[in-house]
Design a protein around this motif. Structure first.
Motif, PDB file in Angstrom:
ATOM      1  N   UNK A 155      31.263  42.703  37.564  1.00 47.20           N
ATOM      2  CA  UNK A 155      31.850  42.162  36.346  1.00 47.20           C
ATOM      3  C   UNK A 155      31.894  43.171  35.202  1.00 47.20           C
ATOM      4  N   UNK A 156      31.460  44.390  35.474  1.00 48.21           N
ATOM      5  CA  UNK A 156      31.509  45.459  34.466  1.00 48.21           C
ATOM      6  C   UNK A 156      32.312  46.623  35.044  1.00 48.21           C
ATOM      7  N   UNK A 157      33.631  46.671  34.792  1.00 45.48           N
ATOM      8  CA  UNK A 157      34.510  47.659  35.424  1.00 45.48           C
ATOM      9  C   UNK A 157      34.051  49.094  35.222  1.00 45.48           C
ATOM     10  N   UNK A 158      34.081  49.857  36.320  1.00 41.18           N
ATOM     11  CA  UNK A 158      33.765  51.288  36.254  1.00 41.18           C
ATOM     12  C   UNK A 158      34.954  52.117  36.736  1.00 41.18           C
ATOM     13  N   UNK A 159      36.079  51.448  37.016  1.00 38.76           N
ATOM     14  CA  UNK A 159      37.316  52.152  37.354  1.00 38.76           C
ATOM     15  C   UNK A 159      38.412  51.641  36.431  1.00 38.76           C
ATOM     16  N   UNK A 160      39.497  52.405  36.331  1.00 37.52           N
ATOM     17  CA  UNK A 160      40.508  52.060  35.333  1.00 37.52           C
ATOM     18  C   UNK A 160      41.806  51.524  35.924  1.00 37.52           C
ATOM     19  N   UNK A 161      42.298  52.136  36.977  1.00 39.03           N
ATOM     20  CA  UNK A 161      43.650  51.790  37.418  1.00 39.03           C
ATOM     21  C   UNK A 161      43.746  51.421  38.889  1.00 39.03           C
ATOM     22  N   UNK A 162      42.669  51.526  39.643  1.00 38.48           N
ATOM     23  CA  UNK A 162      42.728  51.226  41.075  1.00 38.48           C
ATOM     24  C   UNK A 162      42.953  49.738  41.316  1.00 38.48           C
ATOM     25  N   UNK A 163      43.544  49.414  42.464  1.00 43.56           N
ATOM     26  CA  UNK A 163      43.613  48.024  42.896  1.00 43.56           C
ATOM     27  C   UNK A 163      42.182  47.545  43.140  1.00 43.56           C
ATOM     28  N   UNK A 164      41.839  46.380  42.613  1.00 45.17           N
ATOM     29  CA  UNK A 164      40.485  45.857  42.735  1.00 45.17           C
ATOM     30  C   UNK A 164      40.418  44.896  43.921  1.00 45.17           C
ATOM     31  N   UNK A 165      39.488  45.162  44.827  1.00 45.95           N
ATOM     32  CA  UNK A 165      39.239  44.308  45.980  1.00 45.95           C
ATOM     33  C   UNK A 165      37.866  43.679  45.805  1.00 45.95           C
TER      34      UNK A 165
ATOM     35  N   UNK B  91      35.525  37.381  37.613  1.00 46.26           N
ATOM     36  CA  UNK B  91      36.218  38.535  38.186  1.00 46.26           C
ATOM     37  C   UNK B  91      37.615  38.678  37.599  1.00 46.26           C
ATOM     38  N   UNK B  92      38.327  37.556  37.566  1.00 46.15           N
ATOM     39  CA  UNK B  92      39.696  37.588  37.055  1.00 46.15           C
ATOM     40  C   UNK B  92      39.728  38.046  35.605  1.00 46.15           C
ATOM     41  N   UNK B  93      38.776  37.560  34.821  1.00 40.32           N
ATOM     42  CA  UNK B  93      38.721  37.942  33.408  1.00 40.32           C
ATOM     43  C   UNK B  93      38.313  39.406  33.241  1.00 40.32           C
ATOM     44  N   UNK B  94      37.366  39.867  34.069  1.00 39.94           N
ATOM     45  CA  UNK B  94      36.885  41.244  33.942  1.00 39.94           C
ATOM     46  C   UNK B  94      37.980  42.263  34.250  1.00 39.94           C
ATOM     47  N   UNK B  95      38.924  41.873  35.108  1.00 40.88           N
ATOM     48  CA  UNK B  95      39.969  42.814  35.515  1.00 40.88           C
ATOM     49  C   UNK B  95      41.342  42.312  35.080  1.00 40.88           C
ATOM     50  N   UNK B  96      41.392  41.774  33.879  1.00 39.60           N
ATOM     51  CA  UNK B  96      42.660  41.279  33.332  1.00 39.60           C
ATOM     52  C   UNK B  96      43.696  42.400  33.337  1.00 39.60           C
ATOM     53  N   UNK B  97      44.871  42.085  33.852  1.00 39.66           N
ATOM     54  CA  UNK B  97      45.941  43.079  33.885  1.00 39.66           C
ATOM     55  C   UNK B  97      45.886  44.020  35.065  1.00 39.66           C
TER      56      UNK B  97
ATOM     57  N   UNK C 241      44.532  25.641  44.145  1.00 41.75           N
ATOM     58  CA  UNK C 241      44.988  25.308  42.795  1.00 41.75           C
ATOM     59  C   UNK C 241      44.002  25.804  41.738  1.00 41.75           C
ATOM     60  N   UNK C 242      42.781  26.160  42.172  1.00 44.50           N
ATOM     61  CA  UNK C 242      41.800  26.692  41.223  1.00 44.50           C
ATOM     62  C   UNK C 242      42.103  28.133  40.846  1.00 44.50           C
ATOM     63  N   UNK C 243      43.107  28.732  41.489  1.00 39.78           N
ATOM     64  CA  UNK C 243      43.438  30.139  41.219  1.00 39.78           C
ATOM     65  C   UNK C 243      44.886  30.255  40.771  1.00 39.78           C
ATOM     66  N   UNK C 244      45.249  29.668  39.619  1.00 40.91           N
ATOM     67  CA  UNK C 244      46.640  29.745  39.162  1.00 40.91           C
ATOM     68  C   UNK C 244      47.085  31.166  38.841  1.00 40.91           C
ATOM     69  N   UNK C 245      46.135  32.079  38.700  1.00 37.37           N
ATOM     70  CA  UNK C 245      46.455  33.464  38.397  1.00 37.37           C
ATOM     71  C   UNK C 245      46.993  34.216  39.607  1.00 37.37           C
ATOM     72  N   UNK C 246      46.805  33.681  40.817  1.00 37.73           N
ATOM     73  CA  UNK C 246      47.205  34.389  42.034  1.00 37.73           C
ATOM     74  C   UNK C 246      48.717  34.305  42.232  1.00 37.73           C
ATOM     75  N   UNK C 247      49.351  35.455  42.427  1.00 36.85           N
ATOM     76  CA  UNK C 247      50.785  35.479  42.738  1.00 36.85           C
ATOM     77  C   UNK C 247      51.042  35.017  44.165  1.00 36.85           C
ATOM     78  N   UNK C 248      50.101  35.312  45.051  1.00 37.44           N
ATOM     79  CA  UNK C 248      50.285  34.995  46.466  1.00 37.44           C
ATOM     80  C   UNK C 248      48.965  34.533  47.076  1.00 37.44           C
ATOM     81  N   UNK C 249      49.039  33.514  47.916  1.00 36.65           N
ATOM     82  CA  UNK C 249      47.909  33.081  48.732  1.00 36.65           C
ATOM     83  C   UNK C 249      48.258  33.394  50.182  1.00 36.65           C
TER      84      UNK C 249
END
Length: 389
Positions: A154-164, A190-196, A210-218
């Motif tokens: 929950x404390x990002x240490x990378x800037x631009x990588x895809x987060x898994x 997690x979603x909030x920590x890596x906004x954008x 439905x608990x993950x409205x932020x997901x573009x794809x399931x």
């Protein structure tokens, strides 16, 4: 309770003495009958780390049905249980090929290793120092070299990588967690920590998406007919919102999405009954799958499909008798066709297959599959021969 490894255990297991102890103990039978003798042997071989050696031998044996080339890896019990099967992890990694990827819950590295094989750059982090030490060992054994560090997801240490991420979905008592706030780390956190940021989060396939409205794809993924996991994707170039991916251990795979056509009829049964792969059903893509293969539905609310030519490479059910569902009618049919071995599949009816089989008492020399379902408000029975197509 699973054994709690320490850093000293990991250091010993990675040493020459530890490797020799593991090699010597790997041939022990480890059965209920030999338990006392096996424990005594391990204590004699590695007295100070007997529990770690014994647990590692057991976990390596368990890993063989799930992970490829992991015979020399180190695990904790929970980490092995949560790790994706290699074929599933490899598929997910393939969608990130050529990218910079940060696995923020890398654990012992099972998923990270597949990512590191195809990513432009791979970074793995975890709060658990023991699992990180195991990940370093496992990556070395696998011939990959991602950057590894201790960090809070929950404390990002990378800037631009895809987060898994692969949040733990069980509480301290081992009970499965379904609420996003109960995941570890919490899904919403997690979603909030890596906004954008582009995001790929592994989840249980039974999750209410439905608990993950932020997901573009399931994406629902199955392996050899068993639904293994769901993955929530955000911002990773997907043009679909739902995807089912079906994998086989022989390397075959296919995908159906909600971008595929879904116009199919609902009418009487054809020559075959088809039970779609569980990933297709859970992704809500039954009609899309049917349209691809020229099938149709028996009832628009039931996932069973039917047609005159089944899709290739599946187990389908060729109908040779059908009629209204009743135990009396079924007894007559089973006797008529000399059925003694009976598989029972049910959708849309409140029927316990095992209880029904005991009531029917099939006694014959032939075998069949009984498909029970509902068409409209009526129960219907199809007596079939199962075949691989």
């Amino acid at each position: 309770m699973p054994y709690a490894f320490t850093l000293d255990d990991v250091a010993f297991l990675r040493s020459g003495a530890g490797s020799a102890a593991l090699a010597e103990c790997s041939s022990l039978p480890l059965t209920d009958k030999t338990r006392i003798a096996d424990v005594a042997a391990v204590r004699r071989i590695a007295p100070e780390h007997a529990a770690a050696v014994l647990e590692t031998v057991v976990l390596r044996r368990k890993s063989s049905s799930k992970l490829d080339s992991a015979a020399s890896w180190l695990f904790t019990g929970d980490a092995l249980q949560q790790a994706s099967a290699t074929a599933v992890a490899r598929h997910r990694a393939s969608r990130l090929a050529g990218r910079d990827v940060h696995d923020v819950t890398c654990s012992v590295g099972a998923d990270l290793i597949e990512i590191a094989r195809v990513a432009s750059r791979a970074l793995g982090s975890d709060l658990d120092e023991v699992r990180l030490a195991m990940a370093r060992h496992n990556c070395l054994e696998a011939g990959v070299s991602p950057v590894l560090m201790r960090a809070d997801a929950l404390r990002p240490v990378s800037r631009s990588a895809v987060v898994v991420a692969d949040p733990a979905r069980r509480d301290s008592a081992g009970r499965r967690a379904w609420k996003p706030a109960d995941f570890l780390p919490p899904l919403d956190g997690l979603v909030e920590a890596y906004a954008g940021r582009e995001l790929s989060v592994k989840c249980a396939p039974g999750l209410d998406f439905s608990i993950a409205p932020w997901a573009d794809e399931v994406e629902l993924v199955s392996l050899d007919g068993q639904v293994r996991e769901a993955c929530l994707w955000r911002g990773v170039g997907s043009a679909v919102s739902r995807r089912a991916t079906v994998l086989r251990s022989d390397g075959a795979q296919w995908t159906v999405t909600d971008a595929d056509p879904d116009e199919i009829p609902v009418r009487e049964h054809g020559e075959w009954i088809v039970d779609p792969d569980g990933a297709v059903v859970r992704a809500g893509l039954v009609r899309h799958y049917a349209a691809r293969h020229g099938l149709w539905q028996l009832d628009e609310r039931i996932a069973y499909l039917t047609g005159d030519v089944p899709p290739p490479g599946i187990r389908a059910f060729r109908v040779f008798e059908y009629g209204p569902y009743s135990e009396k009618n079924l007894r007559v049919l089973l006797k008529k066709h000399d059925i003694g071995r009976l598989e029972i599949l049910v959708r849309g009816l409140d029927v316990d297959p095992d209880a029904l089989r005991r009531k029917l008492k099939p006694r014959g020399g032939e075998e069949a599959t009984l498909v029970l379902t509902r068409i409209g408000r009526s129960g219907v029975a199809f007596l079939c021969r199962a075949q691989l197509t």
